[in-house]
Design an enzyme around this catalytic site. Sequence first.
Site, PDB file in Angstrom:
ATOM      1  N   ARG A  60       0.837  -1.212   0.000  1.00  0.00           N
ATOM      2  CA  ARG A  60       0.000   0.000   0.000  1.00  0.00           C
ATOM      3  C   ARG A  60       0.870   1.260   0.000  1.00  0.00           C
ATOM      4  O   ARG A  60       0.423   2.327  -0.428  1.00  0.00           O
ATOM      5  CB  ARG A  60      -0.980  -0.002   1.177  1.00  0.00           C
ATOM      6  CG  ARG A  60      -1.895   1.209   1.219  1.00  0.00           C
ATOM      7  CD  ARG A  60      -3.205   0.953   1.947  1.00  0.00           C
ATOM      8  NE  ARG A  60      -3.024   0.361   3.256  1.00  0.00           N
ATOM      9  CZ  ARG A  60      -2.556   0.987   4.329  1.00  0.00           C
ATOM     10  NH1 ARG A  60      -2.212   2.258   4.266  1.00  0.00           N
ATOM     11  NH2 ARG A  60      -2.426   0.354   5.481  1.00  0.00           N
ATOM     12  N   TYR A 113     -15.124  14.932 -17.008  1.00  0.00           N
ATOM     13  CA  TYR A 113     -15.695  13.590 -16.898  1.00  0.00           C
ATOM     14  C   TYR A 113     -16.737  13.557 -15.772  1.00  0.00           C
ATOM     15  O   TYR A 113     -16.571  14.214 -14.742  1.00  0.00           O
ATOM     16  CB  TYR A 113     -14.551  12.598 -16.640  1.00  0.00           C
ATOM     17  CG  TYR A 113     -15.010  11.233 -16.264  1.00  0.00           C
ATOM     18  CD1 TYR A 113     -15.838  10.494 -17.106  1.00  0.00           C
ATOM     19  CD2 TYR A 113     -14.640  10.656 -15.050  1.00  0.00           C
ATOM     20  CE1 TYR A 113     -16.274   9.226 -16.750  1.00  0.00           C
ATOM     21  CE2 TYR A 113     -15.060   9.396 -14.690  1.00  0.00           C
ATOM     22  CZ  TYR A 113     -15.887   8.691 -15.543  1.00  0.00           C
ATOM     23  OH  TYR A 113     -16.319   7.443 -15.190  1.00  0.00           O
ATOM     24  N   ASP A 185      -6.016  17.053 -16.205  1.00  0.00           N
ATOM     25  CA  ASP A 185      -6.308  15.654 -16.544  1.00  0.00           C
ATOM     26  C   ASP A 185      -5.895  15.448 -18.004  1.00  0.00           C
ATOM     27  O   ASP A 185      -6.496  16.010 -18.913  1.00  0.00           O
ATOM     28  CB  ASP A 185      -7.805  15.391 -16.327  1.00  0.00           C
ATOM     29  CG  ASP A 185      -8.201  13.941 -16.614  1.00  0.00           C
ATOM     30  OD1 ASP A 185      -7.542  13.293 -17.456  1.00  0.00           O
ATOM     31  OD2 ASP A 185      -9.182  13.472 -16.024  1.00  0.00           O
ATOM     32  N   LYS A 210      -7.275   4.053 -19.636  1.00  0.00           N
ATOM     33  CA  LYS A 210      -7.610   4.393 -21.020  1.00  0.00           C
ATOM     34  C   LYS A 210      -6.424   4.104 -21.946  1.00  0.00           C
ATOM     35  O   LYS A 210      -6.042   2.969 -22.103  1.00  0.00           O
ATOM     36  CB  LYS A 210      -8.085   5.849 -21.067  1.00  0.00           C
ATOM     37  CG  LYS A 210      -9.176   6.159 -20.019  1.00  0.00           C
ATOM     38  CD  LYS A 210     -10.423   5.385 -20.305  1.00  0.00           C
ATOM     39  CE  LYS A 210     -11.499   5.352 -19.236  1.00  0.00           C
ATOM     40  NZ  LYS A 210     -11.525   6.211 -18.119  1.00  0.00           N
TER      41      LYS A 210
HETATM   42  C1  LIG Z   1     -11.057  12.220 -18.670  1.00  0.00           C
HETATM   43  C2  LIG Z   1     -11.253  11.177 -17.618  1.00  0.00           C
HETATM   44  N1  LIG Z   1     -10.680  11.347 -16.412  1.00  0.00           N
HETATM   45  C3  LIG Z   1     -10.837  10.441 -15.423  1.00  0.00           C
HETATM   46  C4  LIG Z   1     -11.606   9.303 -15.601  1.00  0.00           C
HETATM   47  C5  LIG Z   1     -11.769   8.337 -14.466  1.00  0.00           C
HETATM   48  O1  LIG Z   1     -10.899   7.270 -14.583  1.00  0.00           O
HETATM   49  P1  LIG Z   1     -11.125   5.823 -13.922  1.00  0.00           P
HETATM   50  O2  LIG Z   1     -12.336   5.236 -14.558  1.00  0.00           O
HETATM   51  O3  LIG Z   1      -9.849   5.103 -14.233  1.00  0.00           O
HETATM   52  O4  LIG Z   1     -11.323   6.035 -12.465  1.00  0.00           O
HETATM   53  C6  LIG Z   1     -12.207   9.083 -16.838  1.00  0.00           C
HETATM   54  C7  LIG Z   1     -13.014   7.861 -17.047  1.00  0.00           C
HETATM   55  O5  LIG Z   1     -13.699   7.726 -18.042  1.00  0.00           O
HETATM   56  C8  LIG Z   1     -12.037  10.053 -17.869  1.00  0.00           C
HETATM   57  O6  LIG Z   1     -12.621   9.915 -19.070  1.00  0.00           O
END
Ligand SMILES: Cc1ncc(COP(=O)(O)O)c(C=O)c1O
Length: 396
Positions: A60, A113, A185, A210
Amino acid sequence: MAQNKSYRFDTLAIHGGSQGKNPHNAVNPPIFMSSTFEFNDLDHAEDVFSFVSSDYVYTRGNNPTLRLFENKMTLLEGGEGAVAFASGMAAISSVLFSFLKPGDEVIVHRTVYGSSYNVVTKILPRYGVRFIFADLRNLDALQEKVTPKTRVIYFETPANPNLDIVDIAEICEIAHHKGIKVVVDNTFATPYLQKPLQLGADVVVHSATKYISGHGDAIGGVAVAKDPDYIMKLKFEYMCEFGGVMSPFNAWLLLRGLKTLGVRMRQHQFNAMEVAQYLNKHPRVEQVFYPGLPTFKGHEIAKKQMRGFGGMLSFEIKGDLEASKKVVNSLELCKLAVSLGDAETLVEHPAAMTHRGYPKEELNTFGFTDSIIRLSIGLEDVEDIIADLEQALAKI
Ligand SMILES: Cc1ncc(COP(=O)(O)O)c(C=O)c1O
């Protein structure tokens, strides 16, 4: 040798971050599936607990497979350290909590998101943090929203799902004069196409689920920063204590995915450009959201801060929501699924799926509608993707 930062991206993605030879000279790193690590004696334990030694205590907190993934992400993003998380949302929420306290304000780009929207609008206010949405494409509007309480500016670029492009360097310029942290992000672009830290951002976060994975087989997240002290704080005061650690097996899958990130991104964006141009000329398509189209609002900024336009696009068709649903339901090759960045082309309706937490009656103020269709363009032969869209659009 593999640590040499002068290697180019594709070489670093394969060799970077390694700490030397693997056991038994294995070319690929082993997966260290061990929750805990043995000390030689109490003096050794003392050295590890007090960071005199970089040996391991407990997964962890750290683990050799996780460290390799973190080292590689640090090199690829051009940072000074990284923290691996169980998911993109674990990374995003931990980074926001690490900067914000009761009474603070966070400015968020109008489109993010859906789960990030939920964290900002539903969870942070419970801890006394105020959120303010802004269209960060408009720098004057941002200036008006900054107050002495603003601590963080948070955005995605390109943004999910309307591909809004935010000028990272300009935002950092405004923010840093006022001591505000900038968190970007970078999930849609990946470090192959865009390096926010080099444009001034303080922290980059990813859903590694992704493009970094690339195969739709692992959930993971990562945060990368330029300040090593901040990385230690994020790791040991937030990731480790909240407990959102990545599994070593997922770190290994993500390391495998990273090896082909460059080659995959080149094909994703080649295919996406072809599809965008096809849709842009289609008589039944109202609007295409793709940063590679010269008519797209953020095109010039994307050209300046990215080395390609990526594999994500969205579009609106002429007609009502029912017509849009008909197109989505008629697709055969493109899979109806959330997520993105996989080898398969994925299609979804953000308002009904990934972004359903947004208030339906106010969607326009966030820059998308209930009928927008999002495509994560995969690695199939692009002629087959276009043929699938062609037959689906012919149904309306
Ligand atoms: C732009 C973006 N940021 C963050 C996330 C969240 O990621 P996770 O599903 O790995 O928690 C997503 C998920 O679709 C996303 O499209």
